[in-house]
Design a protein around this motif. Structure first.
Motif, PDB file in Angstrom:
ATOM      1  N   VAL A 182       3.158  -4.279  -1.697  1.00  7.38           N
ATOM      2  CA  VAL A 182       4.258  -4.703  -2.558  1.00  7.38           C
ATOM      3  C   VAL A 182       3.915  -4.507  -4.034  1.00  7.38           C
ATOM      4  N   GLY A 183       2.626  -4.442  -4.347  1.00  3.93           N
ATOM      5  CA  GLY A 183       2.217  -4.122  -5.709  1.00  3.93           C
ATOM      6  C   GLY A 183       2.655  -2.719  -6.103  1.00  3.93           C
ATOM      7  N   ALA A 184       2.772  -1.824  -5.107  1.00  6.38           N
ATOM      8  CA  ALA A 184       3.277  -0.475  -5.366  1.00  6.38           C
ATOM      9  C   ALA A 184       4.760  -0.524  -5.707  1.00  6.38           C
ATOM     10  N   THR A 185       5.519  -1.325  -4.962  1.00 10.75           N
ATOM     11  CA  THR A 185       6.943  -1.478  -5.250  1.00 10.75           C
ATOM     12  C   THR A 185       7.144  -2.090  -6.625  1.00 10.75           C
ATOM     13  N   ILE A 186       6.351  -3.101  -6.943  1.00 14.02           N
ATOM     14  CA  ILE A 186       6.422  -3.728  -8.261  1.00 14.02           C
ATOM     15  C   ILE A 186       6.114  -2.703  -9.350  1.00 14.02           C
TER      16      ILE A 186
ATOM     17  N   CYS B  48      -0.338   2.610   0.389  1.00 14.50           N
ATOM     18  CA  CYS B  48       0.323   2.036   1.560  1.00 14.50           C
ATOM     19  C   CYS B  48       1.640   1.349   1.180  1.00 14.50           C
ATOM     20  N   PRO B  49       2.520   2.051   0.494  1.00 13.15           N
ATOM     21  CA  PRO B  49       3.763   1.429   0.038  1.00 13.15           C
ATOM     22  C   PRO B  49       4.838   1.431   1.115  1.00 13.15           C
ATOM     23  N   SER B  50       5.799   0.559   0.936  1.00 14.10           N
ATOM     24  CA  SER B  50       6.999   0.566   1.759  1.00 14.10           C
ATOM     25  C   SER B  50       8.152   0.006   0.942  1.00 14.10           C
ATOM     26  N   PRO B  51       9.245   0.740   0.816  1.00 13.91           N
ATOM     27  CA  PRO B  51      10.372   0.237   0.034  1.00 13.91           C
ATOM     28  C   PRO B  51      11.204  -0.786   0.792  1.00 13.91           C
ATOM     29  N   CYS B  52      11.027  -0.836   2.131  1.00 11.86           N
ATOM     30  CA  CYS B  52      11.792  -1.775   2.960  1.00 11.86           C
ATOM     31  C   CYS B  52      11.088  -1.922   4.302  1.00 11.86           C
ATOM     32  N   TYR B  53      10.738  -3.149   4.685  1.00 10.80           N
ATOM     33  CA  TYR B  53      10.003  -3.383   5.920  1.00 10.80           C
ATOM     34  C   TYR B  53      10.922  -3.568   7.125  1.00 10.80           C
ATOM     35  N   LEU B  54      12.210  -3.709   6.881  1.00 10.44           N
ATOM     36  CA  LEU B  54      13.158  -3.977   7.961  1.00 10.44           C
ATOM     37  C   LEU B  54      13.772  -2.690   8.500  1.00 10.44           C
ATOM     38  N   ASN B  55      14.011  -2.663   9.788  1.00 15.31           N
ATOM     39  CA  ASN B  55      14.743  -1.553  10.391  1.00 15.31           C
ATOM     40  C   ASN B  55      16.218  -1.700  10.035  1.00 15.31           C
ATOM     41  N   GLU B  56      16.774  -0.649   9.436  1.00 19.67           N
ATOM     42  CA  GLU B  56      18.182  -0.665   9.024  1.00 19.67           C
ATOM     43  C   GLU B  56      18.822   0.653   9.437  1.00 19.67           C
TER      44      GLU B  56
ATOM     45  N   PHE C  92       1.983  -2.065   8.596  1.00 20.46           N
ATOM     46  CA  PHE C  92       3.019  -2.360   7.613  1.00 20.46           C
ATOM     47  C   PHE C  92       3.682  -1.114   7.029  1.00 20.46           C
ATOM     48  N   ALA C  93       3.026   0.014   7.126  1.00 19.28           N
ATOM     49  CA  ALA C  93       3.589   1.244   6.545  1.00 19.28           C
ATOM     50  C   ALA C  93       3.216   2.423   7.445  1.00 19.28           C
TER      51      ALA C  93
ATOM     52  N   PRO D 277       3.414   6.256   9.144  1.00 19.70           N
ATOM     53  CA  PRO D 277       3.459   7.576   8.497  1.00 19.70           C
ATOM     54  C   PRO D 277       4.866   8.013   8.107  1.00 19.70           C
ATOM     55  N   GLU D 278       5.856   7.640   8.899  1.00 18.93           N
ATOM     56  CA  GLU D 278       7.230   8.031   8.599  1.00 18.93           C
ATOM     57  C   GLU D 278       7.712   7.446   7.265  1.00 18.93           C
ATOM     58  N   ILE D 279       7.180   6.299   6.907  1.00  8.45           N
ATOM     59  CA  ILE D 279       7.588   5.674   5.650  1.00  8.45           C
ATOM     60  C   ILE D 279       7.022   6.453   4.474  1.00  8.45           C
ATOM     61  N   GLY D 280       5.785   6.928   4.608  1.00  7.43           N
ATOM     62  CA  GLY D 280       5.215   7.753   3.555  1.00  7.43           C
ATOM     63  C   GLY D 280       6.024   9.020   3.338  1.00  7.43           C
ATOM     64  N   VAL D 281       6.454   9.636   4.439  1.00  7.86           N
ATOM     65  CA  VAL D 281       7.287  10.846   4.349  1.00  7.86           C
ATOM     66  C   VAL D 281       8.624  10.506   3.690  1.00  7.86           C
ATOM     67  N   TYR D 282       9.205   9.390   4.072  1.00  7.87           N
ATOM     68  CA  TYR D 282      10.481   8.957   3.490  1.00  7.87           C
ATOM     69  C   TYR D 282      10.350   8.787   1.980  1.00  7.87           C
ATOM     70  N   MET D 283       9.270   8.171   1.563  1.00  7.48           N
ATOM     71  CA  MET D 283       9.094   7.932   0.137  1.00  7.48           C
ATOM     72  C   MET D 283       8.911   9.240  -0.626  1.00  7.48           C
TER      73      MET D 283
END
Length: 270
Positions: A97-101, A120-128, A220-221, A223-229
């Motif tokens: 979350v420090g990355a998001t901040i 290890c960032p994630s802009p959203c931890y929830l499945n949407e 928490f993050a 590989p697909e999230i890294g690609v998304y970002m």
């Protein structure tokens, strides 16, 4: 006023270089999480460490639950710290979350922050819908409920899952100790602010150079999230690490240092 923010956030600055390198820890952590990394950069950079409000040795008496009910306030703290220290051309290394901040801070003050290292960032931890953040809302609800009912059990349960390094149990104990040394009510609120937040809409607004560091087997993050970002961040580079778990700067600091040095050197050349 400038001195207030430095005291409130337990800011420390050291090093022999001129370009600032600022480190922003994640949920449940504090500035000590970077102690294996900063010695490698002290010679060439000005290191800036701090604790998010409510974490580490920040001034708990100054914590305002209404103000810190959103990530924006933590990001504005980052900007205020930079302004208080008269920093510019800042490289911000943010974990989780420090990355998001850090990303939010770069939107508010792109004239101050020059580069982002997103660990290890994630802009959203929830499945949407089609987006898979890794957790259903019921999963996060259960995690928060466990914090409420059994904080010590929550810490001992989560630490090994997040660290994922059975060869060095002291790393897991270090993380668990950090969890347990955080004020429980503040940790509970920060967990909600962290895990329920959806910052995806802000990604296109980030204009500074960004390096995304994606570790292996991170609960928490993924590989697909890294690609998304990488797909939604302009001027971004994705680097996959060999380190396991959500804390590569703790579990494999040597790899972390090498990768970061290589990226910063290449950035200077280009």
């Amino acid at each position: 006023m400038p001195q207030d923010i430095l005291k409130r956030n337990n800011v420390r600055s050291f090093g022999r270089g001129s370009q600032p390198m600022m480190f922003a820890h994640g949920f449940g952590g504090n500035q000590q999480m970077w102690h294996r990394i900063t010695p490698a950069f002290e010679e060439n950079y000005r290191i800036v460490l701090f604790d998010h409000m409510g974490s580490g040795k920040s001034d708990l008496g100054a914590y305002d639950p209404d103000r810190y009910g959103e990530l924006k306030s933590f990001a504005l703290d980052v900007v205020e710290i930079c302004e208080a220290l008269n920093l510019s051309d800042v490289i911000l290394v943010g974990h989780s979350v420090g990355a998001t901040i850090g990303m939010l801070a770069s939107i508010y003050a792109p004239q101050i922050l020059a580069q982002l290292i997103l660990v290890c960032p994630s802009p959203c931890y929830l499945n949407e819908g089609d987006y898979q953040g890794g957790f259903e809302r019921s999963d996060i609800d259960g995690l928060i409920d466990l914090m409420d009912k059994n904080y010590i059990g929550w810490a001992s349960y989560l630490a090994p899952l997040a660290m994922k390094n059975e060869d060095f149990p002291e790393f897991t104990l270090e993380l668990e100790s950090s969890f347990l040394n955080t004020d429980r009510s503040i940790a509970n609120q920060f967990a909600k602010v962290t895990f329920y937040a959806d910052s995806r809409k802000f990604l296109p607004q980030v204009s500074v150079l960004s390096l995304i560091l994606q570790s292996t087997d991170d609960i928490f993050a993924a590989p697909e999230i890294g690609v998304y970002m990488q797909q939604h961040l302009r001027n971004s580079t994705l680097k996959n690490l060999e380190a396991n778990g959500h804390f590569p700067h703790i579990s494999n600091p040597s790899e972390f240092i090498v990768v970061l040095n290589e990226y910063l050197t290449a950035s200077l050349i280009s």
